[in-house]
Scaffold this active site. Structure first.
Site, PDB file in Angstrom:
ATOM      1  N   HIS A  98     -12.751 -11.315 -14.310  1.00 42.81           N
ATOM      2  CA  HIS A  98     -13.067 -10.494 -13.150  1.00 42.81           C
ATOM      3  C   HIS A  98     -14.509 -10.056 -13.061  1.00 42.81           C
ATOM      4  CE1 HIS A  98      -9.802 -10.381 -10.567  1.00 42.81           C
ATOM      5  NE2 HIS A  98     -10.486  -9.534  -9.834  1.00 42.81           N
TER       6      HIS A  98
ATOM      7  N   GLU B 266       0.613 -17.808  -8.420  1.00 42.20           N
ATOM      8  CA  GLU B 266      -0.390 -17.868  -9.486  1.00 42.20           C
ATOM      9  C   GLU B 266       0.241 -18.014 -10.864  1.00 42.20           C
ATOM     10  OE1 GLU B 266      -2.874 -14.405  -9.229  1.00 42.20           O
ATOM     11  OE2 GLU B 266      -1.203 -13.050  -8.917  1.00 42.20           O
TER      12      GLU B 266
ATOM     13  N   ASP C 167      -5.534 -17.520 -11.804  1.00 40.59           N
ATOM     14  CA  ASP C 167      -4.446 -17.288 -12.756  1.00 40.59           C
ATOM     15  C   ASP C 167      -3.583 -18.533 -12.906  1.00 40.59           C
ATOM     16  OD1 ASP C 167      -4.778 -14.717 -13.831  1.00 40.59           O
ATOM     17  OD2 ASP C 167      -4.200 -13.834 -11.923  1.00 40.59           O
TER      18      ASP C 167
ATOM     19  N   CYS D 143      -6.785 -18.589  -2.291  1.00 40.58           N
ATOM     20  CA  CYS D 143      -7.708 -17.462  -2.391  1.00 40.58           C
ATOM     21  C   CYS D 143      -8.312 -17.321  -3.785  1.00 40.58           C
ATOM     22  CB  CYS D 143      -7.059 -16.165  -1.950  1.00 40.58           C
ATOM     23  SG  CYS D 143      -5.741 -15.632  -3.035  1.00 40.58           S
TER      24      CYS D 143
HETATM   25  C1  PEP Z   1      -6.220 -15.645  -8.644  1.00 47.75           C
HETATM   26  O1  PEP Z   1      -5.613 -15.413  -9.688  1.00 47.75           O
HETATM   27  O2  PEP Z   1      -6.609 -16.780  -8.312  1.00 47.75           O
HETATM   28  C2  PEP Z   1      -6.549 -14.544  -7.723  1.00 47.75           C
HETATM   29  C3  PEP Z   1      -7.066 -14.782  -6.537  1.00 47.75           C
HETATM   30  O3  PEP Z   1      -6.327 -13.280  -8.160  1.00 47.75           O
HETATM   31  P1  PEP Z   1      -7.264 -12.524  -9.219  1.00 47.75           P
HETATM   32  O4  PEP Z   1      -8.487 -13.350  -9.441  1.00 47.75           O
HETATM   33  O5  PEP Z   1      -7.550 -11.201  -8.624  1.00 47.75           O
HETATM   34  O6  PEP Z   1      -6.382 -12.441 -10.430  1.00 47.75           O
HETATM   35 MG    MG Z   2      -4.630 -13.488  -9.938  1.00 50.03          MG
END
Ligand code: PEP
Ligand code: MG
Length: 598
Positions: free
Chosen positions: A212, A457, A481, A528
């Site tokens: 993140h 995910e 994920d 996404c």
């Molecule tokens: C993902 O896991 O691709 C996602 C968009 O969620 P995050 O990156 O917030 O875990």
């Molecule tokens: Mg995610």
């Protein structure tokens, strides 16, 4: 580390040692040039308070967990130290051994525990007091070697404090403009406090490319390099540093000609960004006329203006974790409602997809209790929707805020880390109860109720996509994920970052499977994860049938530009060939070859 002798004095630069180059993971593109600011360990602000008797055991457990976290960090740093050679490696190794030893010392551990039980001091205050005592006893010794150990004791204490506080409350606002932050680790919560007008970029020793912190860096447009071995020992505060976020390079004390090269590159990038900004109002259409919807992922409310400026057609993923970061209490319904309302209104009638809280694993909000991160497998633990369903007040508060905010514009509710149909049903039940309660109180809520979608995910969710498509109003594929769980590669871990490969056929098949399930069920689907913002993957996704992409705002113009140059028929044929492959190297070659024809 590479070293050469071209370092020389430059006007306005504080120090000039030899030029040094460090290599790491290129996680956020662009070039930043500025003076280094090593994250000062003394910055930690310690709150002192009395622990209620009933919480004493939990406080000791919190301390124990922080010590374990600190030990793990030291273990990792030791692993990195072995990559150096000669005296430096030996010295660093000894130092880290000594720190590890201290973390295991019974005097420190039992001293802190006793303070917690006897004086009911909180763990932070107890650590400060115990460390001061031990350091003082070293300082009073005659032997100069032992006297010098006092400093190490303080360093170890600071490490425990950082682990206890999860490094929250770091203040970057007082730094000179354009500072480059150099740190062992930077958390997503730290990045939330970075103002791009103040901070130029950053580099760290720990951290992977899809964690993140990396995502936040990209979203803020801050050039960043993570996973850089030897960084802390190799840079001093005030030295001039170049962060080359596109090539994963950190250059300390650059020579005149290299500095000029990078300044030129910075200007070129700015020019390219300005040219791409002209695409703002151009609809995202392939050459053969297929319209693609491009939306933005939002990490922080302050990005909403940029999303509009980049021509985003909505928010495809609003990560609500920002509401919970850098604080010790939980946001209430009214606070959440006001924050959402502001974003929804700013989007002027474009849809906003609000994802419910996704903490746990590598994304931990301290307000929810640090102990949750200490299980052996946090990524497989009480994370995301699992946490929301276990703590109904958390979910209900969030649903109420979303329902109320939905009176100001179109919203959708997105559920993270769904694995079963039952989880979706449970959320729908909660949504009904919360709606009834709000109506009874005569509070205005969204009418009709917002669509409820699921993140795909988890590999299990992708494989069960047909059944989930019956329960969900839409899908959003989280490739970050999905890749991590499919390949068993921690997305935030620099040591396995080279194995993180979303072009692995297993990941692609799960994506294809989910897309086909959504198409059959005629529900909207978007991608996404970070892949959506990489122009390299656009042809593959479109070829698989994807028509909606949601990405970090800064990636929007480049993705749009790729769509404009793309022939959908050709992309579909290429995607078909790619999906017949077994080898990710061959897949990458087929994709890059196709992209190079554009
Ligand atoms: C993902 O896991 O691709 C996602 C968009 O969620 P995050 O990156 O917030 O875990
Ligand atoms: Mg995610």
């Amino acid at each position: 580390m590479k070293m050469d002798k071209t370092g020389s004095k430059h006007k306005g630069r504080t120090t000039a040692g030899p030029q040094r180059t460090f290599e790491g993971l290129a996680v956020s593109p662009g070039v930043a040039i500025g003076s280094a600011h090593l994250r000062d360990r003394g910055e930690i602000r310690v709150l002192e308070y009395q622990v209620p008797v009933a919480k004493m055991a939990a406080e000791k457990a919190r301390f124990g967990a922080a010590v374990e976290r600190a030990k793990r960090q030291l273990g990792k740093l030791k692993g990195k130290a072995t990559r150096f050679h000669g005296a430096a490696a030996e010295e660093l190794g000894y130092l880290l051994d000594a720190h590890q030893h201290m973390l295991g010392s019974s005097r420190l551990l039992s001293g802190v525990e006793q303070r917690i039980s006897k004086t009911r001091q909180n763990a932070e205050a107890a650590v400060m007091a115990e460390i001061a005592d031990i350091a003082q006893s070293f300082e009073q010794m005659d032997d100069p070697y032992l006297r010098a150990r006092a400093e190490e004791v303080r360093e170890v204490g600071m490490r425990i404090l950082r682990a206890l506080s999860d490094q929250k409350l770091t203040d970057f606002s007082a730094l000179p403009r354009g500072s480059i932050i150099i740190a062992e680790v930077i958390t997503p919560a730290d990045t939330a406090l970075m103002d791009p007008a103040q901070v130029g970029g950053f580099a760290t020793v720990l951290g992977g490319a899809e964690g993140h912190t990396a995502i936040m860096a990209r979203s803020l447009g801050l050039p960043a390099v993570l996973g850089v071995a030897g960084l802390i020992e190799g840079v001093k505060t005030g030295e001039t540093v170049i962060i080359d976020g596109s090539n994963g390079r950190v250059i300390v004390n650059p020579g005149e000609s290299l500095l000029a090269d990078y300044q030129r590159r910075q200007r070129e990038l700015e020019r390219a960004d300005r040219a791409l900004a002209r695409l703002r109002d151009v609809p995202a259409k392939t050459r053969d006329g297929e319209r693609i919807i491009l939306q933005a992922n939002l990490e922080l409310p302050r990005e909403v203006g940029q999303a509009m400026a980049a021509g985003a057609e909505g928010i495809g993923l609003l990560r609500t974790e920002f509401l919970y970061m850098n604080r010790d209490d939980l946001p209430g319904e009214e606070e959440q409602y006001l924050a959402l309302k502001q974003i929804i209104e700013a989007m002027g009638g474009r849809s906003v997809t609000v994802r419910t809280l996704d903490v746990g694993g590598e994304k931990l909000a301290s307000a929810l209790g640090g102990e949750r991160s200490t299980t052996d497998n946090p990524a497989l633990g009480l994370r995301a929707i699992r946490l929301s369903l276990k703590e109904p007040k958390l979910l209900d508060t969030q649903l109420a805020a979303i329902l109320r905010a939905g009176t100001h514009g179109p919203v959708r509710i997105l559920l993270p880390l769904i694995t079963t149909v039952a989880e979706v049903r449970e959320v729908r039940k909660a949504l009904k109860t919360v709606s009834r309660r709000l109506r009874r109180r005569k509070v205005q809520i969204a009418d009709p109720p917002p669509p409820v979608g699921v993140m795909i995910e988890v590999p299990g969710a992708a494989l069960a996509a047909d059944s989930l498509a019956r329960e969900a109003d839409f899908f959003a594929i989280g490739t970050n994920d999905l890749t991590m769980y499919t390949l068993a590669i921690d997305r935030g871990e620099e040591q396995v970052a080279h194995l993180y490969n979303p072009l692995h056929p297993a990941v692609l098949r799960l994506i294809q499977f989910s897309v086909e399930a959504a198409l059959r069920a005629r529900i909207p689907l978007s991608i996404c994860g970070e892949m959506a913002g990489d122009p390299r993957f656009v042809a593959l996704f479109l070829g698989l049938g994807v028509r909606e992409l949601s990405m970090t705002v800064n990636a929007l113009p480049r993705v749009k530009s790729r769509i404009l140059s793309l022939d959908l028929d050709a992309a579909t044929r290429r995607a078909g060939i790619i999906m017949d492959q077994f080898d990710s190297g061959r897949i990458a070659a087929l994709l890059d070859d196709f992209n190079s024809l554009a």
